[in-house]
Scaffold this motif. Structure first.
Motif, PDB file in Angstrom:
ATOM      1  N   PHE A   7       0.830  -1.194   0.000  1.00  0.00           N
ATOM      2  CA  PHE A   7       0.000   0.000   0.000  1.00  0.00           C
ATOM      3  C   PHE A   7       0.866   1.246   0.000  1.00  0.00           C
ATOM      4  CE2 PHE A   7      -2.763  -3.296   1.505  1.00  0.00           C
ATOM      5  CZ  PHE A   7      -3.966  -2.995   0.884  1.00  0.00           C
ATOM      6  N   LYS A   9       0.598   5.881  -0.273  1.00  0.00           N
ATOM      7  CA  LYS A   9      -0.241   7.063  -0.048  1.00  0.00           C
ATOM      8  C   LYS A   9      -0.133   7.965  -1.272  1.00  0.00           C
ATOM      9  CE  LYS A   9      -0.134   7.322   4.939  1.00  0.00           C
ATOM     10  NZ  LYS A   9       0.051   8.174   6.099  1.00  0.00           N
ATOM     11  N   THR A  42     -13.026   3.659  -0.006  1.00  0.00           N
ATOM     12  CA  THR A  42     -11.645   3.893  -0.446  1.00  0.00           C
ATOM     13  C   THR A  42     -11.404   5.380  -0.664  1.00  0.00           C
ATOM     14  OG1 THR A  42     -11.525   1.702  -1.451  1.00  0.00           O
ATOM     15  CG2 THR A  42      -9.935   3.343  -2.219  1.00  0.00           C
ATOM     16  N   ASN A  44     -12.946   7.869   0.791  1.00  0.00           N
ATOM     17  CA  ASN A  44     -12.854   8.484   2.125  1.00  0.00           C
ATOM     18  C   ASN A  44     -11.497   8.215   2.755  1.00  0.00           C
ATOM     19  OD1 ASN A  44     -15.263   9.925   2.601  1.00  0.00           O
ATOM     20  ND2 ASN A  44     -16.368   8.014   2.920  1.00  0.00           N
ATOM     21  N   ARG A  45     -10.971   7.019   2.554  1.00  0.00           N
ATOM     22  CA  ARG A  45      -9.658   6.672   3.091  1.00  0.00           C
ATOM     23  C   ARG A  45      -8.585   7.563   2.459  1.00  0.00           C
ATOM     24  NH1 ARG A  45      -9.981   1.176   3.040  1.00  0.00           N
ATOM     25  NH2 ARG A  45      -9.205   1.019   0.933  1.00  0.00           N
ATOM     26  N   LYS A  48      -8.625  10.950   3.991  1.00  0.00           N
ATOM     27  CA  LYS A  48      -8.103  10.931   5.366  1.00  0.00           C
ATOM     28  C   LYS A  48      -6.614  10.589   5.396  1.00  0.00           C
ATOM     29  CE  LYS A  48     -12.538   9.748   7.368  1.00  0.00           C
ATOM     30  NZ  LYS A  48     -13.350   8.735   8.029  1.00  0.00           N
ATOM     31  N   SER A  49      -5.986  10.591   4.235  1.00  0.00           N
ATOM     32  CA  SER A  49      -4.544  10.348   4.090  1.00  0.00           C
ATOM     33  C   SER A  49      -4.104   8.959   4.521  1.00  0.00           C
ATOM     34  CB  SER A  49      -3.736  11.405   4.848  1.00  0.00           C
ATOM     35  OG  SER A  49      -3.970  12.671   4.306  1.00  0.00           O
ATOM     36  N   ASN A  50      -4.951   7.978   4.272  1.00  0.00           N
ATOM     37  CA  ASN A  50      -4.560   6.606   4.549  1.00  0.00           C
ATOM     38  C   ASN A  50      -4.053   5.936   3.283  1.00  0.00           C
ATOM     39  OD1 ASN A  50      -5.194   6.547   7.340  1.00  0.00           O
ATOM     40  ND2 ASN A  50      -7.345   6.402   6.825  1.00  0.00           N
ATOM     41  N   SER A  51      -3.400   4.823   3.458  1.00  0.00           N
ATOM     42  CA  SER A  51      -2.784   4.110   2.355  1.00  0.00           C
ATOM     43  C   SER A  51      -3.809   3.378   1.502  1.00  0.00           C
ATOM     44  CB  SER A  51      -1.779   3.092   2.901  1.00  0.00           C
ATOM     45  OG  SER A  51      -0.791   3.747   3.646  1.00  0.00           O
ATOM     46  N   VAL A  52      -3.505   3.294   0.211  1.00  0.00           N
ATOM     47  CA  VAL A  52      -4.333   2.551  -0.732  1.00  0.00           C
ATOM     48  C   VAL A  52      -3.419   1.744  -1.656  1.00  0.00           C
ATOM     49  CG1 VAL A  52      -6.280   4.153  -0.698  1.00  0.00           C
ATOM     50  CG2 VAL A  52      -4.427   4.532  -2.301  1.00  0.00           C
TER      51      VAL A  52
END
Length: 71
Positions: A7, A9, A42, A44-45, A48-52
């Motif tokens: 994953f 960012k 995804t 929204n993630r 919120k600066s989360n990993s994808v």
């Protein structure tokens, strides 16, 4: 080399571009996620600066480029 479970960012500029496109086109999270081809969770993630996944990042990059080429 990245594997399927790795994953990453998005950069701050990529997230900023997504937010700009969302605002300028008055898109909802659901509509925008459908346009990109990802789930609303995804998206929204991402906000919120989360990993994808790399695959998601590729989809987001394609979406950003196609939106800026329209202008």
């Amino acid at each position: 080399m990245l594997k399927g479970g790795d994953f990453l960012k998005l950069t701050k500029n990529q997230v900023k571009a997504l937010k700009r496109i969302k605002g300028e086109n008055d898109l909802t999270i659901i509509a925008m996620s459908q346009d990109i081809g990802i789930s609303r969770f995804t998206l929204n993630r991402i906000f919120k600066s989360n990993s994808v996944s790399k695959k998601t990042i590729d989809k987001v990059n394609d979406f950003i480029v196609s939106n800026f080429l329209k202008e």
